[in-house]
Design a protein around this motif. Structure first.
Motif, PDB file in Angstrom:
ATOM      1  N   TYR A  64       1.052  -1.191   0.030  1.00  0.00           N
ATOM      2  CA  TYR A  64       0.019   0.115   0.185  1.00  0.00           C
ATOM      3  C   TYR A  64       0.823   1.475  -0.055  1.00  0.00           C
ATOM      4  O   TYR A  64       0.080   2.660   0.212  1.00  0.00           O
ATOM      5  CB  TYR A  64      -0.742  -0.442   1.301  1.00  0.00           C
ATOM      6  N   ALA A  74      -9.908   3.387   0.523  1.00  0.00           N
ATOM      7  CA  ALA A  74     -10.442   1.914   0.258  1.00  0.00           C
ATOM      8  C   ALA A  74      -9.465   1.035  -0.367  1.00  0.00           C
ATOM      9  O   ALA A  74      -9.337   0.286  -0.045  1.00  0.00           O
ATOM     10  CB  ALA A  74     -11.560   2.196  -0.439  1.00  0.00           C
ATOM     11  N   ALA A  75      -8.237   1.738  -1.507  1.00  0.00           N
ATOM     12  CA  ALA A  75      -7.628   0.994  -1.589  1.00  0.00           C
ATOM     13  C   ALA A  75      -6.218   0.443  -0.754  1.00  0.00           C
ATOM     14  O   ALA A  75      -5.897  -0.055  -1.310  1.00  0.00           O
ATOM     15  CB  ALA A  75      -7.288   1.933  -3.007  1.00  0.00           C
ATOM     16  N   LYS A  77      -6.647   0.272   2.161  1.00  0.00           N
ATOM     17  CA  LYS A  77      -7.305  -0.664   3.370  1.00  0.00           C
ATOM     18  C   LYS A  77      -7.304  -2.352   1.942  1.00  0.00           C
ATOM     19  O   LYS A  77      -7.128  -3.345   3.068  1.00  0.00           O
ATOM     20  CB  LYS A  77      -8.659  -0.341   3.438  1.00  0.00           C
ATOM     21  N   LYS A  78      -8.047  -2.081   1.132  1.00  0.00           N
ATOM     22  CA  LYS A  78      -7.524  -3.658   0.093  1.00  0.00           C
ATOM     23  C   LYS A  78      -6.167  -4.050   0.099  1.00  0.00           C
ATOM     24  O   LYS A  78      -6.162  -5.367  -0.292  1.00  0.00           O
ATOM     25  CB  LYS A  78      -8.289  -3.318  -0.881  1.00  0.00           C
ATOM     26  N   ALA A  79      -5.204  -3.515  -0.252  1.00  0.00           N
ATOM     27  CA  ALA A  79      -3.841  -2.848  -0.272  1.00  0.00           C
ATOM     28  C   ALA A  79      -3.312  -4.170   0.832  1.00  0.00           C
ATOM     29  O   ALA A  79      -2.106  -4.195   1.043  1.00  0.00           O
ATOM     30  CB  ALA A  79      -3.258  -2.066  -1.228  1.00  0.00           C
TER      31      ALA A  79
END
Length: 116
Positions: A64, A74-75, A77-79
């Motif tokens: 991230y 959001a990206a 956290k997804k990473a």
């Protein structure tokens, strides 16, 4: 030989992409998060043995760390970016000689830049 090369490249790319996230170190975080880094540096977390650094709470940064990812919560956290809550802090706080986590302590974990 010509056909084997693309297969080898694909296998290497697959192996790299499936590698576990790795730590990048607090100095890398400091490049963009200077206010937080300086606040953390003055905290008890920075003085523990072993040191409890950025990635000790937020997870390994390799996935991230990119600016495009970090600009999109959001990206990020997804990473793999972890946004700790009091329950995560309580995995250490309140045990042995570590003071229990309170709302006041959680609110001042480290300084943040004011949102503009």
């Amino acid at each position: 030989m010509v056909l084997i090369r693309p297969v080898v490249v694909a296998l290497i790319a697959c192996a790299i992409s499936s590698a576990a996230p790795t730590r990048i170190g607090a100095a890398a975080c400091k490049m963009c998060h200077k206010v937080q880094f300086e606040s953390w540096s003055a905290s008890a977390h920075a003085k523990t043995k072993p040191v409890l650094d950025c990635e000790g709470c937020h997870g390994p940064g390799s996935e991230y760390k990119g600016i495009r990812v970090m600009k999109d919560p959001a990206a990020a956290k997804k990473a793999g970016l972890i946004m700790p809550d009091k329950a995560q802090c309580a995995t250490c706080h309140g045990k042995k000689k570590v003071s229990p986590m309170t709302d006041a302590m959680f609110a001042k974990v480290h300084t943040h830049k004011p949102r503009t």
